[in-house]
Design a protein around this motif. Sequence first.
Motif, mmCIF file in Angstrom:
data_model
loop_
_atom_site.group_PDB
_atom_site.id
_atom_site.type_symbol
_atom_site.label_atom_id
_atom_site.label_comp_id
_atom_site.label_asym_id
_atom_site.label_seq_id
_atom_site.Cartn_x
_atom_site.Cartn_y
_atom_site.Cartn_z
ATOM 1 N N GLU A 1 10.664 19.500 -10.539
ATOM 2 C CA GLU A 1 9.241 19.315 -10.264
ATOM 3 C C GLU A 1 8.996 18.567 -8.948
ATOM 4 N N ARG A 2 9.686 18.901 -7.907
ATOM 5 C CA ARG A 2 9.431 18.268 -6.613
ATOM 6 C C ARG A 2 7.998 18.556 -6.189
ATOM 7 N N SER A 3 7.276 17.535 -5.748
ATOM 8 C CA SER A 3 5.850 17.744 -5.497
ATOM 9 C C SER A 3 5.612 18.521 -4.201
ATOM 10 N N VAL A 4 4.493 19.231 -4.194
ATOM 11 C CA VAL A 4 4.081 19.947 -2.990
ATOM 12 C C VAL A 4 3.532 18.914 -2.019
ATOM 13 N N VAL A 5 4.030 18.881 -0.812
ATOM 14 C CA VAL A 5 3.567 17.881 0.145
ATOM 15 C C VAL A 5 2.583 18.510 1.130
ATOM 16 N N ALA A 6 1.331 18.072 1.029
ATOM 17 C CA ALA A 6 0.315 18.527 1.974
ATOM 18 C C ALA A 6 0.021 17.382 2.932
ATOM 19 N N SER A 7 -0.618 17.675 4.048
ATOM 20 C CA SER A 7 -0.894 16.605 4.998
ATOM 21 C C SER A 7 -2.047 15.754 4.475
ATOM 22 N N PRO A 8 -1.929 14.412 4.629
ATOM 23 C CA PRO A 8 -2.962 13.520 4.120
ATOM 24 C C PRO A 8 -4.289 13.709 4.862
ATOM 25 N N SER A 9 -5.365 13.212 4.255
ATOM 26 C CA SER A 9 -6.680 13.264 4.895
ATOM 27 C C SER A 9 -6.649 12.443 6.181
ATOM 28 N N PRO A 10 -7.525 12.755 7.134
ATOM 29 C CA PRO A 10 -7.552 11.971 8.361
ATOM 30 C C PRO A 10 -7.809 10.490 8.057
ATOM 31 N N ALA A 11 -7.066 9.614 8.731
ATOM 32 C CA ALA A 11 -7.144 8.189 8.442
ATOM 33 C C ALA A 11 -8.563 7.656 8.609
ATOM 34 N N GLU A 12 -9.311 8.212 9.560
ATOM 35 C CA GLU A 12 -10.639 7.642 9.828
ATOM 36 C C GLU A 12 -11.633 7.918 8.705
ATOM 37 N N ASP A 13 -11.285 8.863 7.835
ATOM 38 C CA ASP A 13 -12.179 9.174 6.724
ATOM 39 C C ASP A 13 -11.709 8.503 5.432
ATOM 40 N N SER B 1 3.723 11.216 -2.197
ATOM 41 C CA SER B 1 3.830 12.229 -1.142
ATOM 42 C C SER B 1 5.223 12.284 -0.539
ATOM 43 N N ASP B 2 6.011 11.196 -0.715
ATOM 44 C CA ASP B 2 7.340 11.188 -0.088
ATOM 45 C C ASP B 2 8.415 11.742 -1.021
ATOM 46 N N GLY B 3 8.005 12.271 -2.159
ATOM 47 C CA GLY B 3 8.964 12.903 -3.059
ATOM 48 C C GLY B 3 9.783 11.932 -3.897
ATOM 49 N N ARG B 4 9.617 10.631 -3.663
ATOM 50 C CA ARG B 4 10.349 9.668 -4.496
ATOM 51 C C ARG B 4 9.694 9.596 -5.877
ATOM 52 N N PRO B 5 10.461 9.198 -6.873
ATOM 53 C CA PRO B 5 9.927 9.240 -8.242
ATOM 54 C C PRO B 5 8.960 8.099 -8.543
ATOM 55 N N LEU B 6 8.222 8.272 -9.606
ATOM 56 C CA LEU B 6 7.420 7.195 -10.173
ATOM 57 C C LEU B 6 8.246 6.569 -11.285
ATOM 58 N N ILE B 7 8.188 5.255 -11.385
ATOM 59 C CA ILE B 7 8.917 4.586 -12.458
ATOM 60 C C ILE B 7 7.906 4.201 -13.522
ATOM 61 N N LEU B 8 7.974 4.908 -14.626
ATOM 62 C CA LEU B 8 6.998 4.775 -15.687
ATOM 63 C C LEU B 8 7.420 3.646 -16.607
ATOM 64 N N GLN C 1 11.318 4.825 -17.339
ATOM 65 C CA GLN C 1 11.763 6.202 -17.105
ATOM 66 C C GLN C 1 11.327 6.621 -15.708
ATOM 67 N N THR C 2 12.190 7.323 -14.997
ATOM 68 C CA THR C 2 11.769 7.835 -13.696
ATOM 69 C C THR C 2 11.306 9.267 -13.861
ATOM 70 N N VAL C 3 10.143 9.560 -13.269
ATOM 71 C CA VAL C 3 9.581 10.910 -13.364
ATOM 72 C C VAL C 3 9.070 11.327 -11.986
ATOM 73 N N ALA C 4 9.104 12.618 -11.728
ATOM 74 C CA ALA C 4 8.604 13.130 -10.452
ATOM 75 C C ALA C 4 7.085 13.104 -10.414
ATOM 76 N N SER C 5 6.457 13.345 -11.557
ATOM 77 C CA SER C 5 4.997 13.340 -11.626
ATOM 78 C C SER C 5 4.573 12.984 -13.048
ATOM 79 N N VAL C 6 3.321 12.584 -13.162
ATOM 80 C CA VAL C 6 2.748 12.188 -14.453
ATOM 81 C C VAL C 6 1.400 12.871 -14.613
#
Length: 494
Positions: free
Chosen positions: A39-51, A266-273, A285-290
Amino acid sequence: MSRFSHLSRRQFLRVLGGSVPAATVGAMAGLPALVSGCERSVVASPSPAEDRHPLRLAPEIEPQNLTLTAAPGTADVGGGVEAPVWKLNESLPSPLLRVRQGDRFRVTMRNDLPQDLILHWHGLAPPDDMDGHPRFAVPPGGSYAYDFSVEDRPGTYWYHSHTHMHTGEQTYRGIGGLLLVDGDEEEGLGLPGGEREIPIILQDRRLGGDGTPVYTPFGPDRMAGYMGPEPFGNGIRRPYLEVDSGLYRLRVLNGSNARIFRLARSDGRPLILIGNDGGLLEEAQTVASVEMGPAERVDILLNLDGAEPGEVVMIRSVSFSLQGGMGFMGGANLQGQPLDLLELRVRERAPESPSLPTRLSTVGGPDPGQAVRERSFRFDSRMMNHFINGRSFQMDRVDVEVPFGDTELWHFVNASGLPHPVHLHATHFRVVSRRGGRNRVMAWEEGLKDTVLLLPFETVTVAVRFTAHRGLYLLHCHNLEHEDMGMMANVLVV
Ligand SMILES: [Cu+2]
């Protein structure tokens, strides 16, 4: 899917964890390889910082001899946009209530809104006249006194409006906040605290022409629930937060009316639940997404060890599709679409995070092997209406009587193509199995839960036992439009 295969999933995770020397969470957190390939996450570009706008943290208040006044007002929802909102004690988000396990909870709610109001302490198990059942709603100008002892496990709870047919509107406009219960067990673990603890309410919003949130549920919203394309955190549109490297504790509530989030980094590292609705899990538990349905909470450790100043990590909801789900026009199409929820901007390098014990807690709760009775609850959505077992909520009708102290198996059957996050008051349950759809119990559904997400045509079986109080409580869908339209049942504990 049986309890057995559920256990094999846990063992699988434990084997992965066991391969880590010293078996500490700190060490686990440094190994994104644990989840590579799944379940590697899809990485899209973040919103513009100014917004993006600085995240606001709620004022922390002890619920002791406290008056909470609900009233219309305005609030900056990011970038100086002043929006009409409903606030508690002039705050958006509503104040964060922080109480110790065993302490008294004394709050007087005052209603200065133009409609009836009652507050529910979601996840706590108070006496029934303290629980915020809609039969206790008070008219404009009225007040309601709450006074009970908090016996619940330490954890991430919340509170919100529970006024029949107005819960969706009132919660959306701002009547709802986090409620954290602290306790000795948790404090002994050395979890990140202070600035490294980030309580956050994630929500989606629909904006009007002037850029302020609007609540105008029409046609399709009555089926799918009210959704919007804009991410909000603690009442701020497109929030960011400045952090340092190291470990953070993110205490997350999905406070949306209808939107499901699938959280990932966004960096693909896991979440530690480490926890969910009912407090800490037994083990991290380490998970890719929740996945989080409305009203669900997760307690997550976020490892930013090695992050460099200037680096940006996005906490986002990645895209998903509802297999077998209904297709709808309008807001309903938003379900499963990606959203960038919270941007973390790394300021400075900090010392590496400390190691934490892998074993967190002993959970307890009802044992499905001890069940003496079974019941089925069928959640169905037809012709712009939402039913439990074919019926729509009636304030004074008891739908089910449950003996105090008995362990029962409850089957929540989703007979529709819509998701239903099912919430039970006055106790926590254990998720035993899921059939159909995802066909398994998810890592974030271990431990104790008060809300469980039913995706289209899933059946989830839970072990339930009421041990706190007798009285009249509720079982309902936490899609707030569904709830307001009657997808709710009275549960009498006898
Ligand atoms: Cu529902």
